[in-house]
Design an enzyme around this catalytic site. Structure first.
Site, PDB file in Angstrom:
ATOM      1  N   PHE A 144       0.868  -1.186   0.000  1.00 28.71           N
ATOM      2  CA  PHE A 144       0.000   0.000   0.000  1.00 28.71           C
ATOM      3  C   PHE A 144       0.899   1.228   0.000  1.00 28.71           C
ATOM      4  O   PHE A 144       1.697   1.423   0.920  1.00 28.71           O
ATOM      5  CB  PHE A 144      -0.841  -0.070   1.280  1.00 28.71           C
ATOM      6  CG  PHE A 144      -1.728   1.100   1.570  1.00 28.71           C
ATOM      7  CD1 PHE A 144      -3.010   1.173   1.036  1.00 28.71           C
ATOM      8  CD2 PHE A 144      -1.315   2.110   2.438  1.00 28.71           C
ATOM      9  CE1 PHE A 144      -3.856   2.232   1.354  1.00 28.71           C
ATOM     10  CE2 PHE A 144      -2.151   3.168   2.754  1.00 28.71           C
ATOM     11  CZ  PHE A 144      -3.424   3.232   2.215  1.00 28.71           C
ATOM     12  N   GLU A 384      -0.472   3.182  10.097  1.00 29.09           N
ATOM     13  CA  GLU A 384      -1.930   3.074   9.863  1.00 29.09           C
ATOM     14  C   GLU A 384      -2.685   4.157  10.646  1.00 29.09           C
ATOM     15  O   GLU A 384      -3.731   3.911  11.242  1.00 29.09           O
ATOM     16  CB  GLU A 384      -2.434   1.668  10.193  1.00 29.09           C
ATOM     17  CG  GLU A 384      -1.853   0.629   9.244  1.00 29.09           C
ATOM     18  CD  GLU A 384      -2.592  -0.709   9.278  1.00 29.09           C
ATOM     19  OE1 GLU A 384      -3.770  -0.750   9.651  1.00 29.09           O
ATOM     20  OE2 GLU A 384      -1.957  -1.705   8.904  1.00 29.09           O
TER      21      GLU A 384
HETATM   22  C1  LIG Z   1       7.860   0.659   9.647  1.00 27.54           C
HETATM   23  C2  LIG Z   1       6.886   1.515   8.910  1.00 27.54           C
HETATM   24  C3  LIG Z   1       6.053   0.950   7.974  1.00 27.54           C
HETATM   25  C4  LIG Z   1       5.149   1.740   7.247  1.00 27.54           C
HETATM   26  N1  LIG Z   1       4.375   1.163   6.278  1.00 27.54           N
HETATM   27  C5  LIG Z   1       3.648   1.970   5.453  1.00 27.54           C
HETATM   28  C6  LIG Z   1       2.984   1.425   4.299  1.00 27.54           C
HETATM   29  O1  LIG Z   1       2.997   0.217   4.060  1.00 27.54           O
HETATM   30  N2  LIG Z   1       2.351   2.288   3.469  1.00 27.54           N
HETATM   31  C7  LIG Z   1       2.297   3.626   3.702  1.00 27.54           C
HETATM   32  O2  LIG Z   1       1.714   4.352   2.908  1.00 27.54           O
HETATM   33  N3  LIG Z   1       2.897   4.176   4.798  1.00 27.54           N
HETATM   34  C8  LIG Z   1       3.577   3.383   5.664  1.00 27.54           C
HETATM   35  N4  LIG Z   1       4.220   3.920   6.755  1.00 27.54           N
HETATM   36  C9  LIG Z   1       4.091   5.330   7.021  1.00 27.54           C
HETATM   37  C10 LIG Z   1       3.225   5.631   8.248  1.00 27.54           C
HETATM   38  O3  LIG Z   1       1.888   5.387   7.948  1.00 27.54           O
HETATM   39  C11 LIG Z   1       3.513   7.075   8.675  1.00 27.54           C
HETATM   40  O4  LIG Z   1       4.761   7.043   9.332  1.00 27.54           O
HETATM   41  C12 LIG Z   1       2.438   7.662   9.553  1.00 27.54           C
HETATM   42  O5  LIG Z   1       1.287   7.906   8.806  1.00 27.54           O
HETATM   43  C13 LIG Z   1       2.845   8.969  10.234  1.00 27.54           C
HETATM   44  O6  LIG Z   1       3.451   9.849   9.341  1.00 27.54           O
HETATM   45  P1  LIG Z   1       4.864  10.492   9.709  1.00 27.54           P
HETATM   46  O7  LIG Z   1       5.736   9.408  10.200  1.00 27.54           O
HETATM   47  O8  LIG Z   1       5.301  11.293   8.559  1.00 27.54           O
HETATM   48  O9  LIG Z   1       4.557  11.433  10.951  1.00 27.54           O
HETATM   49  P2  LIG Z   1       3.998  12.918  10.908  1.00 27.54           P
HETATM   50  O10 LIG Z   1       2.697  12.964  10.207  1.00 27.54           O
HETATM   51  O11 LIG Z   1       5.048  13.858  10.489  1.00 27.54           O
HETATM   52  O12 LIG Z   1       3.691  13.158  12.460  1.00 27.54           O
HETATM   53  C14 LIG Z   1       4.701  13.504  13.398  1.00 27.54           C
HETATM   54  C15 LIG Z   1       4.024  13.664  14.762  1.00 27.54           C
HETATM   55  O13 LIG Z   1       3.061  14.720  14.709  1.00 27.54           O
HETATM   56  C16 LIG Z   1       1.783  14.244  15.088  1.00 27.54           C
HETATM   57  N5  LIG Z   1       0.789  14.951  14.294  1.00 27.54           N
HETATM   58  C17 LIG Z   1       0.696  15.011  12.946  1.00 27.54           C
HETATM   59  N6  LIG Z   1      -0.341  15.771  12.594  1.00 27.54           N
HETATM   60  C18 LIG Z   1      -0.937  16.199  13.729  1.00 27.54           C
HETATM   61  C19 LIG Z   1      -2.061  17.019  14.038  1.00 27.54           C
HETATM   62  N7  LIG Z   1      -2.843  17.513  13.079  1.00 27.54           N
HETATM   63  N8  LIG Z   1      -2.356  17.252  15.335  1.00 27.54           N
HETATM   64  C20 LIG Z   1      -1.608  16.726  16.328  1.00 27.54           C
HETATM   65  N9  LIG Z   1      -0.539  15.939  16.103  1.00 27.54           N
HETATM   66  C21 LIG Z   1      -0.211  15.678  14.824  1.00 27.54           C
HETATM   67  C22 LIG Z   1       1.823  12.745  14.823  1.00 27.54           C
HETATM   68  O14 LIG Z   1       0.891  12.050  15.587  1.00 27.54           O
HETATM   69  C23 LIG Z   1       3.257  12.418  15.201  1.00 27.54           C
HETATM   70  O15 LIG Z   1       3.362  12.258  16.586  1.00 27.54           O
HETATM   71  C24 LIG Z   1       5.085   3.128   7.507  1.00 27.54           C
HETATM   72  C25 LIG Z   1       5.911   3.696   8.483  1.00 27.54           C
HETATM   73  C26 LIG Z   1       6.809   2.914   9.172  1.00 27.54           C
HETATM   74  C27 LIG Z   1       7.701   3.565  10.189  1.00 27.54           C
END
Ligand SMILES: Cc1cc2nc3c(=O)[nH]c(=O)nc-3n(C[C@H](O)[C@H](O)[C@H](O)COP(=O)(O)OP(=O)(O)OC[C@H]3O[C@@H](n4cnc5c(N)ncnc54)[C@H](O)[C@@H]3O)c2cc1C
Length: 573
Positions: A144, A384
């Protein structure tokens, strides 16, 4: 009718909670055969899992073994070569694989829960006929692809683009990051911005073998290290028009439908992981002697084992209730699915912490399984949907629906002088709600069905459902639409909704189990009572903090530190 959203209106929807659902007969039959085969296949790999965690790899022969077991076809309909399991049956399988190794669950889960779920939920007949047989056999593994370097939680801000080609197909360009199964997948569900309707998002089925598709190196991760996580790049990839999922511009809806539907897989996995931790802790506590006695005799250790068990039971109760909602065709289950994910993902992290603490020095050694469990479970509150974003979603979705009823109420009140009958229904509903708030009338609605030992717990959930409704009512009146920016308050609303919905699932399950003879039934009742008492303290605290809190001080402190960019105090000064 969403059970969780109704809680914010002061209503406990009995039909959505009682009786506690049972797994379908057909699922039981399949599970009876598959679970044993899973154990037989995975148990001998115990040492391999440890090694593969360190080496950050899952050998192809092992993945072939997963294929041979049918673990890539769990939810695909039988007519396409799959096992046709329901969501509940599928979550039970992931629970079993997670008792052995989290990376295995992730390889299977990323394929079924999110990788191919779009085809399952919204694919048309030719797409299903073309991909399902190969996805079921594992000849094709799915992934995905939503996240990008600048688009994590804010998934709507993706920059990957698809332009219309002259032949009616699409040209796809962009890069996705952290894609689970990225390095082993043959088919990707990819989300890209498309030009129509001011850059809306469209979902595409893209094959890894097509020219212009490539993936990066296996990421060196903190946990779930053996599972493949890579970047996936698309350079001028030609995607045929028939590979659009659902329809052009509907990609965001597709992504949310997939993620909402897939959350019980993650929850099921967390429950399996907790079961292993509880077993390990019980054995360790009996075996380890200090001060002349097994540490299992000490209350501080017993409390940890009991708490882990209580939370595992609660997570299990909520995950399978939500799986049942999905399986029974309920439309509006996204808030409940988010609650199950937040609760189960945090419960396993607490369990991993406490299990390691029980094993203490032994737990800190890499030879023992605890440190890997602590590392592996950490991802569950990140991907997720982060638990912060999901909490906001839980609160705002509930408040939004309530806000709508305020809107209707306003119109009804305005209208009532001209059209008394038209306005009556809404007003009566409102009056009943106010009455319930004021007097507790309505309490007997579900009380009659609950066995006597669970009545106190029931009364707690009823009382705090009314308190939640009062809080929601107060917040909507005080802040109106600007409540969306009041995250301290939203977190309280979300936490109350989580405690109430999880608590009611526990109550329902304990009610069903209470009638069973033996200790397990009695202990289920004890768990429900203990959960209710613990939840009551948290709920009361959240209610109190709606009006009396330190939000302003905390915000000012955060401002101060964010301006400085560092911690400014030192004892030397
Ligand atoms: C091992 C691993 C596997 C993954 N697998 C997939 C996959 O198969 N497919 C895929 O598409 N993605 C995948 N991901 C991505 C994952 O879904 C994202 O890491 C996740 O959605 C969070 O995005 P980010 O890490 O950029 O954090 P960010 O969105 O940058 O968030 C950083 C922090 O800010 C907080 N935050 C963000 N927005 C707000 C808000 N509006 N209000 C308050 N707090 C907020 C968050 O909760 C977090 O604590 C994977 C990630 C990892 C680490």
């Amino acid at each position: 009718m969403s059970v969780a959203k109704n809680l914010l209106a002061g209503r406990i929807v009995e039909d959505g909670l009682f009786p506690y659902p049972r797994l379908r007969e057909k699922d039981r039959e399949v599970l009876g055969m598959v679970l044993e085969a899973i154990d037989q296949f995975l148990a001998p790999h115990r040492e391999d899992f440890k090694r593969w965690d360190r080496e950050a790899a899952q050998p192809e022969e092992f993945i072939q073994g997963l294929r041979d077991l049918g673990l890539f076809g769990l939810i695909i309909p039988e007519e396409h070569g799959g096992l046709g399991l329901s969501n509940a049956g599928y979550a039970r399988i992931l629970s079993q694989t997670s008792t052995h190794d989290s990376s295995v669950s992730l390889t299977i889960g990323a394929h079924s829960s999110i990788g191919m779920k779009g085809i399952m939920l919204l694919g048309n007949a030719p797409q299903r006929a073309r991909y399902f047989p190969k996805l079921a056999s594992g000849e094709m593994i799915a992934a995905f692809c939503l996240t990008e370097p600048a688009a994590g939680s804010d998934a709507a801000s993706i920059r990957t683009r698809a332009e219309k080609a002259a032949d009616g197909g699409w040209i796809l360009n962009g890069e996705k990051i952290w894609i689970t199964n990225g390095g082993i997948a043959d088919v990707y569900t990819v989300f890209a911005r498309t030009p129509s309707d001011a850059g809306k998002i469209t979902a595409f089925i893209v094959e890894a073998a097509w020219p212009g598709v490539s993936h990066g190196n296996h990421e060196d991760k903190m946990g779930i290290r053996a599972s493949s996580t890579t970047t996936v790049s698309f350079v001028d990839v030609k995607v045929p028009a028939e590979n659009v999922l659902d329809s052009e511009g509907k990609g965001f809806k597709v992504a949310m439908a997939i993620l909402n539907n897939g959350r019980t897989g993650l929850g099921g996995g967390a429950v399996g992981g907790m079961k292993t931790l509880i077993g390990l802790s019980a054995q360790q506590a009996q075996a380890r002697k200090q001060f002349g006695e097994p540490i299992a005799n000490y209350e501080l250790i017993r409390e940890k084992i009991a708490q882990m068990t209580l939370e595992c039971f609660a997570a299990e109760s909520v995950v399978w209730m939500v799986a049942h909602y999905i399986d029974s065709g309920m439309d509006d289950y996204s808030v409940e699915a988010a609650i199950s994910k937040v609760y189960a993902s945090e419960a396993i992290q607490r369990a991993a912490y406490e299990a390691l603490q029980i094993a203490a020095g032994t737990g800190f050694m890499r030879d023992a399984p605890y440190e890997q469990a602590a590392r592996d479970s950490r991802i569950l509150s990140i991907f997720e949907g982060t638990n912060e974003v999901l909490r906001l979603y839980i609160a705002l979705s509930g408040l939004k629906d309530l806000g709508k009823s305020f809107g209707e109420l306003k119109a009804a009140v305005d209208d009532i002088f001209n059209h008394p009958i038209k306005g009556f229904g809404v007003l009566a509903d409102y009056a009943e709600k106010r009455l319930t708030h004021a007097t507790g009338v309505g309490r007997d609605k579900i009380l009659g069905k609950i066995p006597a030992p669970l009545r106190e717990a029931t009364a707690t959930f009823e009382k705090y459902t009314v308190e939640l409704a009062k809080a929601a009512d107060y917040l909507l009146r005080k802040y109106g639409k600007s409540i969306a920016g009041r995250q301290h308050m939203l977190k309280r609303v979300a936490d109350m909704t989580i405690d109430l919905f999880v608590g009611l699932c526990v109550l329902s399950r304990a009610t069903a189990l209470a009638a069973e003879p033996g200790d397990a039934g009695r202990q289920a009742v004890a768990i429900a009572n203990a959960f209710a008492r613990q939840a009551k303290r948290r709920l009361a605290n959240n209610v109190r903090r709606i009006e009396r809190n330190e939000d302003e001080e905390m915000d000012l402190l955060a401002n101060f530190i964010l301006d400085q960019g560092r911690y400014p105090w030192d004892v030397i000064q």
